[in-house]
Design a protein around this motif. Structure first.
Motif, PDB file in Angstrom:
ATOM      1  N   VAL A 184      51.119  41.185  48.210  1.00 17.96           N
ATOM      2  CA  VAL A 184      50.494  40.075  48.829  1.00 17.96           C
ATOM      3  C   VAL A 184      49.302  39.620  48.345  1.00 17.96           C
ATOM      4  CG1 VAL A 184      49.933  39.202  50.989  1.00 17.96           C
ATOM      5  CG2 VAL A 184      51.958  40.244  50.938  1.00 17.96           C
ATOM      6  N   LYS A 185      48.339  40.741  48.127  1.00 23.73           N
ATOM      7  CA  LYS A 185      47.292  40.464  47.488  1.00 23.73           C
ATOM      8  C   LYS A 185      47.110  39.888  46.174  1.00 23.73           C
ATOM      9  CE  LYS A 185      42.816  42.931  46.523  1.00 23.73           C
ATOM     10  NZ  LYS A 185      41.921  44.143  46.284  1.00 23.73           N
ATOM     11  N   LEU A 186      48.079  40.130  45.364  1.00 23.22           N
ATOM     12  CA  LEU A 186      48.242  39.787  44.128  1.00 23.22           C
ATOM     13  C   LEU A 186      48.781  38.276  44.042  1.00 23.22           C
ATOM     14  CD1 LEU A 186      48.348  39.852  41.080  1.00 23.22           C
ATOM     15  CD2 LEU A 186      50.777  40.690  41.186  1.00 23.22           C
ATOM     16  N   VAL A 187      49.497  37.828  45.089  1.00 19.34           N
ATOM     17  CA  VAL A 187      49.832  36.661  45.028  1.00 19.34           C
ATOM     18  C   VAL A 187      48.632  35.637  45.620  1.00 19.34           C
ATOM     19  CG1 VAL A 187      51.383  34.965  46.423  1.00 19.34           C
ATOM     20  CG2 VAL A 187      52.300  37.135  45.483  1.00 19.34           C
ATOM     21  N   TYR A 188      47.926  36.201  46.538  1.00 21.45           N
ATOM     22  CA  TYR A 188      46.904  35.588  47.280  1.00 21.45           C
ATOM     23  C   TYR A 188      45.657  35.168  46.457  1.00 21.45           C
ATOM     24  CZ  TYR A 188      42.818  34.956  50.338  1.00 21.45           C
ATOM     25  OH  TYR A 188      41.893  34.615  51.194  1.00 21.45           O
ATOM     26  N   GLU A 189      45.401  36.276  45.537  1.00 20.34           N
ATOM     27  CA  GLU A 189      44.129  36.076  44.621  1.00 20.34           C
ATOM     28  C   GLU A 189      44.758  35.455  43.311  1.00 20.34           C
ATOM     29  OE1 GLU A 189      43.254  40.449  43.629  1.00 20.34           O
ATOM     30  OE2 GLU A 189      41.988  40.594  45.316  1.00 20.34           O
ATOM     31  N   ASN A 190      45.910  35.562  43.013  1.00 19.32           N
ATOM     32  CA  ASN A 190      46.507  34.518  41.934  1.00 19.32           C
ATOM     33  C   ASN A 190      46.263  33.022  42.325  1.00 19.32           C
ATOM     34  OD1 ASN A 190      47.123  36.181  39.849  1.00 19.32           O
ATOM     35  ND2 ASN A 190      48.968  36.451  40.680  1.00 19.32           N
ATOM     36  N   LEU A 191      46.600  32.690  43.677  1.00 16.00           N
ATOM     37  CA  LEU A 191      46.495  31.274  44.258  1.00 16.00           C
ATOM     38  C   LEU A 191      44.953  30.685  44.277  1.00 16.00           C
ATOM     39  CD1 LEU A 191      48.935  31.214  47.290  1.00 16.00           C
ATOM     40  CD2 LEU A 191      49.163  29.825  45.075  1.00 16.00           C
ATOM     41  N   LEU A 192      44.179  31.800  44.734  1.00 20.70           N
ATOM     42  CA  LEU A 192      42.649  31.455  44.836  1.00 20.70           C
ATOM     43  C   LEU A 192      42.205  31.206  43.312  1.00 20.70           C
ATOM     44  CD1 LEU A 192      41.347  34.332  47.149  1.00 20.70           C
ATOM     45  CD2 LEU A 192      41.952  31.825  47.613  1.00 20.70           C
ATOM     46  N   SER A 193      42.648  31.939  42.491  1.00 14.81           N
ATOM     47  CA  SER A 193      42.199  31.903  41.149  1.00 14.81           C
ATOM     48  C   SER A 193      42.638  30.418  40.574  1.00 14.81           C
ATOM     49  CB  SER A 193      42.737  32.767  40.017  1.00 14.81           C
ATOM     50  OG  SER A 193      42.168  32.718  38.711  1.00 14.81           O
ATOM     51  N   ASP A 194      43.883  30.112  40.592  1.00 16.85           N
ATOM     52  CA  ASP A 194      44.478  29.005  39.888  1.00 16.85           C
ATOM     53  C   ASP A 194      44.039  27.729  40.539  1.00 16.85           C
ATOM     54  OD1 ASP A 194      46.118  30.462  38.143  1.00 16.85           O
ATOM     55  OD2 ASP A 194      47.809  30.704  39.327  1.00 16.85           O
ATOM     56  N   LEU A 195      43.605  27.868  41.770  1.00 19.40           N
ATOM     57  CA  LEU A 195      43.194  26.536  42.219  1.00 19.40           C
ATOM     58  C   LEU A 195      41.815  26.508  42.578  1.00 19.40           C
ATOM     59  CD1 LEU A 195      45.930  26.470  45.190  1.00 19.40           C
ATOM     60  CD2 LEU A 195      45.894  25.181  43.293  1.00 19.40           C
ATOM     61  N   ILE A 232      43.357  42.951  52.305  1.00 20.92           N
ATOM     62  CA  ILE A 232      42.707  41.589  52.109  1.00 20.92           C
ATOM     63  C   ILE A 232      41.804  41.567  53.355  1.00 20.92           C
ATOM     64  CG2 ILE A 232      43.114  39.278  51.971  1.00 20.92           C
ATOM     65  CD1 ILE A 232      46.040  39.817  50.885  1.00 20.92           C
ATOM     66  N   PRO A 233      40.424  41.621  53.131  1.00 22.83           N
ATOM     67  CA  PRO A 233      39.639  41.349  54.447  1.00 22.83           C
ATOM     68  C   PRO A 233      39.815  39.982  54.971  1.00 22.83           C
ATOM     69  CG  PRO A 233      38.513  42.460  52.363  1.00 22.83           C
ATOM     70  CD  PRO A 233      39.784  41.946  51.965  1.00 22.83           C
ATOM     71  N   THR A 234      40.182  38.754  54.384  1.00 25.85           N
ATOM     72  CA  THR A 234      40.243  37.790  54.654  1.00 25.85           C
ATOM     73  C   THR A 234      41.609  37.403  55.208  1.00 25.85           C
ATOM     74  OG1 THR A 234      40.528  36.865  52.630  1.00 25.85           O
ATOM     75  CG2 THR A 234      38.441  36.471  53.517  1.00 25.85           C
ATOM     76  N   ALA A 235      42.277  38.466  55.616  1.00 22.01           N
ATOM     77  CA  ALA A 235      43.792  38.034  56.278  1.00 22.01           C
ATOM     78  C   ALA A 235      43.656  38.388  57.678  1.00 22.01           C
ATOM     79  CB  ALA A 235      44.786  39.099  55.529  1.00 22.01           C
ATOM     80  N   HIS A 236      44.340  37.501  58.492  1.00 25.85           N
ATOM     81  CA  HIS A 236      44.614  37.564  59.672  1.00 25.85           C
ATOM     82  C   HIS A 236      46.051  37.560  60.211  1.00 25.85           C
ATOM     83  CE1 HIS A 236      40.155  36.721  60.133  1.00 25.85           C
ATOM     84  NE2 HIS A 236      40.593  35.887  59.007  1.00 25.85           N
ATOM     85  N   ILE A 237      46.247  38.574  61.025  1.00 22.88           N
ATOM     86  CA  ILE A 237      47.573  38.748  61.513  1.00 22.88           C
ATOM     87  C   ILE A 237      47.744  37.852  62.669  1.00 22.88           C
ATOM     88  CG2 ILE A 237      49.588  40.457  62.119  1.00 22.88           C
ATOM     89  CD1 ILE A 237      48.435  40.759  59.172  1.00 22.88           C
ATOM     90  N   ILE A 238      49.223  37.254  62.500  1.00 26.46           N
ATOM     91  CA  ILE A 238      49.656  36.556  63.791  1.00 26.46           C
ATOM     92  C   ILE A 238      50.949  37.075  64.390  1.00 26.46           C
ATOM     93  CG2 ILE A 238      50.567  33.970  64.485  1.00 26.46           C
ATOM     94  CD1 ILE A 238      47.740  34.297  62.901  1.00 26.46           C
TER      95      ILE A 238
END
Length: 300
Positions: A184-195, A232-238
């Motif tokens: 999940v971290k990989l996907v999240y960081e890729n989105l942050l980078s690409d955007l 992921i320090p900026t992740a929050h669980i629902i």
């Protein structure tokens, strides 16, 4: 050369000024519970604010929707024939609790039954190649690459507003996978980078799967999902406790999606500096169990 540089800077400035900082955009991705498994009901299609919008990620002629255009966020939000999702009541709750000047936009890409590997932009193809035909057929609706479609739509959305968060609901197909948080971290960081986004400005909200209190078949995955903020320090669980499940014990009922989506919104409102821990009506809807409400207030 100086003229070209000046024109480039001018175009960037014009583009930036065209974005509405009060148009808050959220990216939504995952598998079937984010896609929307339950049929939406009449109450889910009425009284939807013009401030809650969807950028269609696919063409839906029967809904008069064209890919890459904004529409009022009337379900289905994912694809042409999907159901109610957590994003529906996430957006509805936000617009009801934010100033009138704020609009909410959703960019929504999800594939039922997929592993998180489908959103790995460098290795997704090998996963798709080894997938069953039914999954391949859904992937085709995104021209074979759901991650790329999400980024494509997100870039279009950025011309109009500001991405404020990412909503994830995925995990059932990765149940028991200890490497899921890193994936999940990989996907999240890729989105942050690409955007061109910064994690501190774009939190990740990740929902639990159907809970053990609803006899969830994949409930054991919640123990892994709950560790995500360590990676992921900026992740929050629902939390999903108390959200009604369908008979298959894998998906939520329409009421379950309403509750879960509202919980996503309560968390996002908190991150925006709006504390709803004293809003009895909202908490009674999202957390009917008084003991759950006490836990939420304690966390606040």
């Amino acid at each position: 050369m100086k003229k070209l540089l000046f024109l480039s800077v001018l175009l960037i400035a014009i583009s930036a000024s065209a974005r509405d900082k009060d148009f808050h955009i959220y990216l939504c991705l995952g598998q079937s519970n984010m896609e929307g498994n339950a049929k939406f009901e009449p109450q889910d299609t009425c009284n939807i604010s013009n401030r809650f919008l969807l950028m269609s990620a696919v063409d839906c002629p029967e809904l008069n929707r064209v890919k890459g255009h904004w529409y009022r966020a009337v379900p289905p939000l994912c694809r042409c024939h999907t159901g109610l999702t957590p994003a529906d009541y996430f957006g509805r709750t936000l617009v009801n609790n934010l100033p009138e000047k704020i609009r909410i936009g959703i960019v929504h890409v999800a594939i039922g039954g997929c592993r998180i590997e489908l959103f790995d932009k460098d290795n997704y193809q090998s996963y798709v190649d080894s997938s069953p035909e039914w999954l391949k057929n859904m992937v085709k609706e995104y021209d074979g690459n759901p991650y790329a479609r999400l980024v494509e739509m997100a870039r279009l959305a950025q011309k109009d507003g500001v991405i404020k968060g990412i909503l994830l609901h995925q995990g059932e197909s990765n149940t028991g996978d200890p490497d899921w948080p890193d994936k999940v971290k990989l996907v999240y960081e890729n989105l942050l980078s690409d955007l061109h986004l910064k994690a501190k400005n774009v939190p990740l909200l990740a929902g639990e799967v159907v809970n053990a209190d609803q006899n969830g078949k994949c409930a054991s995955m919640n123990a892994i999902i709950d560790t995500l903020p360590r990676t992921i320090p900026t992740a929050h669980i629902i939390p999903s406790a108390g959200c009604p499940a369908a008979k298959d014990s894998l998906h939520f009922t329409a009421q379950g999606y309403r509750m879960l989506g509202t919980r996503y919104a309560i968390q996002m409102l908190k991150l925006l500096g709006i504390d709803k821990s004293d809003d009895k009506n909202l908490l009674d809807f999202a957390y009917p169990d008084a003991n759950q409400q006490k836990l939420i207030r304690k966390e606040d």
